[in-house]
Design an enzyme around this catalytic site. Structure first.
Site, PDB file in Angstrom:
ATOM      1  N   ALA A  29       0.811  -1.222   0.000  1.00 40.63           N
ATOM      2  CA  ALA A  29       0.000   0.000   0.000  1.00 40.63           C
ATOM      3  C   ALA A  29       0.844   1.270   0.000  1.00 40.63           C
ATOM      4  O   ALA A  29       0.332   2.357  -0.227  1.00 40.63           O
ATOM      5  CB  ALA A  29      -0.922  -0.005   1.214  1.00 40.63           C
ATOM      6  N   HIS A  30       2.144   1.144   0.226  1.00 39.36           N
ATOM      7  CA  HIS A  30       2.991   2.344   0.400  1.00 39.36           C
ATOM      8  C   HIS A  30       4.334   2.186  -0.293  1.00 39.36           C
ATOM      9  O   HIS A  30       5.352   2.000   0.377  1.00 39.36           O
ATOM     10  CB  HIS A  30       3.208   2.583   1.895  1.00 39.36           C
ATOM     11  CG  HIS A  30       3.666   3.964   2.218  1.00 39.36           C
ATOM     12  ND1 HIS A  30       4.985   4.345   2.247  1.00 39.36           N
ATOM     13  CD2 HIS A  30       2.975   5.068   2.533  1.00 39.36           C
ATOM     14  CE1 HIS A  30       5.087   5.611   2.589  1.00 39.36           C
ATOM     15  NE2 HIS A  30       3.873   6.066   2.774  1.00 39.36           N
ATOM     16  N   PHE A  31       4.499   2.334  -1.476  1.00 37.90           N
ATOM     17  CA  PHE A  31       3.595   2.471  -2.609  1.00 37.90           C
ATOM     18  C   PHE A  31       3.875   1.298  -3.521  1.00 37.90           C
ATOM     19  O   PHE A  31       5.028   0.911  -3.659  1.00 37.90           O
ATOM     20  CB  PHE A  31       3.844   3.785  -3.336  1.00 37.90           C
ATOM     21  CG  PHE A  31       3.530   4.995  -2.483  1.00 37.90           C
ATOM     22  CD1 PHE A  31       2.228   5.447  -2.367  1.00 37.90           C
ATOM     23  CD2 PHE A  31       4.527   5.666  -1.797  1.00 37.90           C
ATOM     24  CE1 PHE A  31       1.938   6.570  -1.597  1.00 37.90           C
ATOM     25  CE2 PHE A  31       4.240   6.781  -1.022  1.00 37.90           C
ATOM     26  CZ  PHE A  31       2.948   7.238  -0.925  1.00 37.90           C
ATOM     27  N   ASN A  34       8.309   2.078  -0.075  1.00 38.25           N
ATOM     28  CA  ASN A  34       9.244   2.651   0.885  1.00 38.25           C
ATOM     29  C   ASN A  34       8.613   2.585   2.267  1.00 38.25           C
ATOM     30  O   ASN A  34       7.413   2.398   2.414  1.00 38.25           O
ATOM     31  CB  ASN A  34       9.658   4.070   0.500  1.00 38.25           C
ATOM     32  CG  ASN A  34       8.519   5.048   0.502  1.00 38.25           C
ATOM     33  OD1 ASN A  34       8.169   5.587   1.538  1.00 38.25           O
ATOM     34  ND2 ASN A  34       7.928   5.280  -0.662  1.00 38.25           N
TER      35      ASN A  34
END
Length: 158
Positions: free
Chosen positions: A52-54, A59
């Site tokens: 989800a990040h990203f 990261n």
């Protein structure tokens, strides 16, 4: 001064209440109880927050970096016999993020306890990057004030 060496995640959990998936420290190399702590977190590709990040450029989110710093800092005072295993609460955090941390990187975290009185701990912590891309140096740092509510409540006026 008492020194603790080579604490794995099972040993860390005897001192603090963080558990998977919110335990962000893999290993504590050394704790000088009431003074300093040195710990490590390696960020693997299968961490739950990376998709989800990203997805196109994973990261480490800032809150994860801040929590990893804090968890090593907690070891400076939760390793005191009277504080072992107690709940903690943020009072203040001033955190700076300087470098991007990606899957495969390792963070070396160095914490210093400046003062501990009446259940309130003040200190600083720095995270140094050991990058798979070859980079390094200071990645993040924080000045923290953390309270132990059970201890702090003993000093409330009647």
């Amino acid at each position: 001064m008492r020194t603790l060496l080579n604490l794995d995640s099972n040993e860390i959990q005897k001192y603090q209440q963080n558990r998977y998936p919110l335990l962000f420290v893999d290993f504590i190399k050394e704790v000088k109880v009431g003074e300093t702590a040195l710990g490590y977190k390696t960020f693997s590709y299968n961490e739950w927050y990376f998709p989800a990040h990203f997805e196109d450029e994973p990261n480490v989110p800032g809150f994860v970096q801040m929590e990893a710093l804090t968890q090593v800092f907690l070891m400076t005072f939760l390793t005191m016999d009277e504080n072992k295993g107690k709940k903690t609460a943020f009072v203040q955090s001033n955190t700076e993020f300087r470098k991007k941390i990606i899957p495969g990187d390792m963070l070396e975290i160095r914490a210093r306890l400046d003062s501990y009185k009446r259940g309130v701990a003040k200190g600083s912590v720095k995270g140094y990057l050991h990058s798979i891309a070859g980079g390094g140096g200071l990645a993040c740092q924080a000045n923290l004030i953390i309270a132990i509510p059970d201890v702090l409540s003993q000093y409330k006026p009647g």
